[in-house]
Design a protein around this motif. Sequence first.
Motif, PDB file in Angstrom:
ATOM      1  N   MET A  27       0.830  -1.208   0.000  1.00  0.00           N
ATOM      2  CA  MET A  27       0.000   0.000   0.000  1.00  0.00           C
ATOM      3  C   MET A  27       0.859   1.251   0.000  1.00  0.00           C
ATOM      4  SD  MET A  27      -3.001  -0.945   2.734  1.00  0.00           S
ATOM      5  CE  MET A  27      -3.955  -2.473   2.588  1.00  0.00           C
ATOM      6  N   LEU A  28       1.910   1.250   0.809  1.00  0.00           N
ATOM      7  CA  LEU A  28       2.784   2.415   0.893  1.00  0.00           C
ATOM      8  C   LEU A  28       3.520   2.655  -0.428  1.00  0.00           C
ATOM      9  CD1 LEU A  28       4.314   1.944   4.469  1.00  0.00           C
ATOM     10  CD2 LEU A  28       2.401   3.400   3.793  1.00  0.00           C
ATOM     11  N   ILE A  29       3.967   1.580  -1.066  1.00  0.00           N
ATOM     12  CA  ILE A  29       4.659   1.711  -2.353  1.00  0.00           C
ATOM     13  C   ILE A  29       3.711   2.239  -3.421  1.00  0.00           C
ATOM     14  CG2 ILE A  29       5.758   0.421  -4.215  1.00  0.00           C
ATOM     15  CD1 ILE A  29       6.988  -1.397  -2.106  1.00  0.00           C
ATOM     16  N   TYR A  30       2.503   1.678  -3.473  1.00  0.00           N
ATOM     17  CA  TYR A  30       1.513   2.134  -4.459  1.00  0.00           C
ATOM     18  C   TYR A  30       1.213   3.614  -4.258  1.00  0.00           C
ATOM     19  CZ  TYR A  30      -2.893   2.621  -6.962  1.00  0.00           C
ATOM     20  OH  TYR A  30      -3.891   3.055  -7.807  1.00  0.00           O
ATOM     21  N   ARG A  31       1.038   4.010  -3.009  1.00  0.00           N
ATOM     22  CA  ARG A  31       0.717   5.401  -2.686  1.00  0.00           C
ATOM     23  C   ARG A  31       1.840   6.343  -3.093  1.00  0.00           C
ATOM     24  NH1 ARG A  31       1.950   8.271   1.885  1.00  0.00           N
ATOM     25  NH2 ARG A  31       0.507   9.974   2.472  1.00  0.00           N
ATOM     26  N   ARG A  32       3.079   5.949  -2.808  1.00  0.00           N
ATOM     27  CA  ARG A  32       4.211   6.829  -3.107  1.00  0.00           C
ATOM     28  C   ARG A  32       4.561   6.830  -4.583  1.00  0.00           C
ATOM     29  NH1 ARG A  32       7.518   9.671  -0.002  1.00  0.00           N
ATOM     30  NH2 ARG A  32       6.562   8.777   1.876  1.00  0.00           N
ATOM     31  N   ALA A  33       4.275   5.752  -5.289  1.00  0.00           N
ATOM     32  CA  ALA A  33       4.643   5.662  -6.697  1.00  0.00           C
ATOM     33  C   ALA A  33       3.583   6.245  -7.629  1.00  0.00           C
ATOM     34  CB  ALA A  33       4.910   4.202  -7.072  1.00  0.00           C
ATOM     35  N   PHE A  34       2.305   6.160  -7.248  1.00  0.00           N
ATOM     36  CA  PHE A  34       1.242   6.528  -8.182  1.00  0.00           C
ATOM     37  C   PHE A  34       0.427   7.751  -7.763  1.00  0.00           C
ATOM     38  CE2 PHE A  34       1.996   1.990  -8.886  1.00  0.00           C
ATOM     39  CZ  PHE A  34       2.236   2.002 -10.256  1.00  0.00           C
ATOM     40  N   ASP A  35       0.698   8.318  -6.591  1.00  0.00           N
ATOM     41  CA  ASP A  35       0.052   9.560  -6.203  1.00  0.00           C
ATOM     42  C   ASP A  35       0.951  10.709  -6.649  1.00  0.00           C
ATOM     43  OD1 ASP A  35      -0.698  11.933  -4.648  1.00  0.00           O
ATOM     44  OD2 ASP A  35      -2.030  10.571  -3.560  1.00  0.00           O
ATOM     45  N   PRO A  36       0.510  11.541  -7.605  1.00  0.00           N
ATOM     46  CA  PRO A  36       1.387  12.592  -8.162  1.00  0.00           C
ATOM     47  C   PRO A  36       1.941  13.545  -7.115  1.00  0.00           C
ATOM     48  CG  PRO A  36      -0.603  12.339  -9.490  1.00  0.00           C
ATOM     49  CD  PRO A  36      -0.809  11.523  -8.243  1.00  0.00           C
ATOM     50  N   ARG A  37       1.130  13.963  -6.154  1.00  0.00           N
ATOM     51  CA  ARG A  37       1.587  14.924  -5.149  1.00  0.00           C
ATOM     52  C   ARG A  37       2.690  14.330  -4.284  1.00  0.00           C
ATOM     53  NH1 ARG A  37      -3.210  17.121  -1.705  1.00  0.00           N
ATOM     54  NH2 ARG A  37      -1.572  18.571  -1.028  1.00  0.00           N
ATOM     55  N   ILE A  38       2.500  13.073  -3.873  1.00  0.00           N
ATOM     56  CA  ILE A  38       3.485  12.431  -2.996  1.00  0.00           C
ATOM     57  C   ILE A  38       4.745  12.079  -3.780  1.00  0.00           C
ATOM     58  CG2 ILE A  38       3.907  10.452  -1.516  1.00  0.00           C
ATOM     59  CD1 ILE A  38       0.911  10.455  -0.895  1.00  0.00           C
ATOM     60  N   ARG A  39       4.583  11.615  -5.015  1.00  0.00           N
ATOM     61  CA  ARG A  39       5.750  11.267  -5.825  1.00  0.00           C
ATOM     62  C   ARG A  39       6.600  12.500  -6.113  1.00  0.00           C
ATOM     63  NH1 ARG A  39       3.231   9.339  -9.751  1.00  0.00           N
ATOM     64  NH2 ARG A  39       3.442  11.042 -11.248  1.00  0.00           N
ATOM     65  N   TYR A  40       5.973  13.642  -6.316  1.00  0.00           N
ATOM     66  CA  TYR A  40       6.702  14.868  -6.636  1.00  0.00           C
ATOM     67  C   TYR A  40       7.547  15.336  -5.457  1.00  0.00           C
ATOM     68  CZ  TYR A  40       7.589  19.704  -8.008  1.00  0.00           C
ATOM     69  OH  TYR A  40       8.205  20.892  -8.318  1.00  0.00           O
ATOM     70  N   THR A  41       7.060  15.124  -4.244  1.00  0.00           N
ATOM     71  CA  THR A  41       7.777  15.597  -3.048  1.00  0.00           C
ATOM     72  C   THR A  41       8.678  14.527  -2.445  1.00  0.00           C
ATOM     73  OG1 THR A  41       5.885  14.990  -1.655  1.00  0.00           O
ATOM     74  CG2 THR A  41       5.965  17.251  -2.486  1.00  0.00           C
ATOM     75  N   SER A  42       8.752  13.349  -3.042  1.00  0.00           N
ATOM     76  CA  SER A  42       9.549  12.250  -2.489  1.00  0.00           C
ATOM     77  C   SER A  42      10.977  12.303  -3.004  1.00  0.00           C
ATOM     78  CB  SER A  42       8.927  10.895  -2.857  1.00  0.00           C
ATOM     79  OG  SER A  42       7.643  10.755  -2.290  1.00  0.00           O
ATOM     80  N   HIS A  43      11.888  11.923  -2.148  1.00  0.00           N
ATOM     81  CA  HIS A  43      13.287  11.772  -2.549  1.00  0.00           C
ATOM     82  C   HIS A  43      13.443  10.407  -3.218  1.00  0.00           C
ATOM     83  CE1 HIS A  43      17.679  11.384  -2.188  1.00  0.00           C
ATOM     84  NE2 HIS A  43      17.686  12.714  -2.119  1.00  0.00           N
ATOM     85  N   PRO A  44      14.326  10.278  -4.217  1.00  0.00           N
ATOM     86  CA  PRO A  44      14.500   8.977  -4.885  1.00  0.00           C
ATOM     87  C   PRO A  44      14.772   7.826  -3.930  1.00  0.00           C
ATOM     88  CG  PRO A  44      15.635  10.689  -6.114  1.00  0.00           C
ATOM     89  CD  PRO A  44      15.137  11.331  -4.851  1.00  0.00           C
ATOM     90  N   THR A  45      15.483   8.095  -2.830  1.00  0.00           N
ATOM     91  CA  THR A  45      15.788   7.008  -1.900  1.00  0.00           C
ATOM     92  C   THR A  45      14.548   6.534  -1.137  1.00  0.00           C
ATOM     93  OG1 THR A  45      16.377   8.590  -0.155  1.00  0.00           O
ATOM     94  CG2 THR A  45      18.162   7.794  -1.577  1.00  0.00           C
ATOM     95  N   ASP A  46      13.488   7.383  -1.059  1.00  0.00           N
ATOM     96  CA  ASP A  46      12.289   7.000  -0.324  1.00  0.00           C
ATOM     97  C   ASP A  46      11.637   5.778  -0.956  1.00  0.00           C
ATOM     98  OD1 ASP A  46      12.727   9.139   1.319  1.00  0.00           O
ATOM     99  OD2 ASP A  46      11.307  10.455   0.313  1.00  0.00           O
ATOM    100  N   LEU A  47      11.415   5.853  -2.264  1.00  0.00           N
ATOM    101  CA  LEU A  47      10.797   4.726  -2.954  1.00  0.00           C
ATOM    102  C   LEU A  47      11.767   3.555  -3.066  1.00  0.00           C
ATOM    103  CD1 LEU A  47       8.315   3.654  -4.409  1.00  0.00           C
ATOM    104  CD2 LEU A  47       9.176   4.673  -6.524  1.00  0.00           C
ATOM    105  N   SER A  48      13.042   3.849  -3.229  1.00  0.00           N
ATOM    106  CA  SER A  48      14.037   2.778  -3.376  1.00  0.00           C
ATOM    107  C   SER A  48      14.092   1.897  -2.137  1.00  0.00           C
ATOM    108  CB  SER A  48      15.423   3.381  -3.653  1.00  0.00           C
ATOM    109  OG  SER A  48      15.423   4.121  -4.838  1.00  0.00           O
ATOM    110  N   ILE A  49      14.113   2.507  -0.952  1.00  0.00           N
ATOM    111  CA  ILE A  49      14.219   1.712   0.271  1.00  0.00           C
ATOM    112  C   ILE A  49      12.953   0.906   0.502  1.00  0.00           C
ATOM    113  CG2 ILE A  49      13.316   3.391   1.924  1.00  0.00           C
ATOM    114  CD1 ILE A  49      16.445   1.174   2.336  1.00  0.00           C
ATOM    115  N   LEU A  50      11.800   1.447   0.090  1.00  0.00           N
ATOM    116  CA  LEU A  50      10.555   0.680   0.205  1.00  0.00           C
ATOM    117  C   LEU A  50      10.587  -0.540  -0.709  1.00  0.00           C
ATOM    118  CD1 LEU A  50       7.843   3.510   0.339  1.00  0.00           C
ATOM    119  CD2 LEU A  50       8.736   2.141   2.239  1.00  0.00           C
ATOM    120  N   LEU A  51      11.103  -0.379  -1.916  1.00  0.00           N
ATOM    121  CA  LEU A  51      11.192  -1.505  -2.852  1.00  0.00           C
ATOM    122  C   LEU A  51      12.188  -2.556  -2.357  1.00  0.00           C
ATOM    123  CD1 LEU A  51      11.149   0.426  -6.252  1.00  0.00           C
ATOM    124  CD2 LEU A  51       9.308  -0.979  -5.282  1.00  0.00           C
TER     125      LEU A  51
END
Length: 243
Positions: A107-131
């Motif tokens: 759920m957290l990965i889907y939210r951070r990857a596919f929500d435009p507002r959250i993806r725009y404000t996320s650092h690349p390492t945020d999604l990387s560490i979740l994956l």
Amino acid sequence: MTSLDGFIFGVYPYICLTVFLLGSLIRFDRDQYTWKSDSSQLLRSGLLRWGSNLFHAGILFLFFGHLVGLLTPHALYGYLMDAATKQRLAIYAGGIAGAVCLAGLSMLIYRRAFDPRIRYTSHPTDLSILLILWVQLVVGLITLPYSWGHADGSVMLILADWAQRILTLRTVNAEVLAGLPWPYRFHIVFGMTIFLLFPFSRLVHVWSGFASVGYLLRPYQVVRSRRLGVPASRTASGSKRVR
């Protein structure tokens, strides 16, 4: 045994743990303003409530389960249960906690990857560490059928012996570990790699979570009133103790 096996199982863990400890200390000393979880709840709560709760409940159970399961000598729990019983308990409990954690993390990965507002404000390492955590969880769940196939607890004893030898700075039998099925070896190496990446990611906020327990044990703070007209002799008597 190859020299690569000796490095992976006997040297690499110490590199990861050294970077984990010293890197966390240096980051706390030099970059305290980056020492946070970077919550995106204000942008959109949505899946965060379910995803975060499921993920944290599952990951905490898995962390302490691995900690106790791997670092507790067999002689201590051998009076209560044999290795086979402990392994079956770990399969059931770890399987449930792993599934809960994986659902929350997805759920957290889907939210951070596919929500435009959250993806725009996320650092690349945020999604990387979740994956990275997601892959580690999936491989951990893959090990469950293999563990069921070794119901005598032999593999669990091998893994526990390796972890305890690393912790106590003793020689590791890398040849035995190299002979384990690939999910176990991958799970070990990837797990140590997470420790290596820990100081450079948002995972450092885990330290703060554990440190907050100290708040419950700290002494009371004495607060004295400074209201006008209150004599100094009465100030001490009017003191109160607060957290």
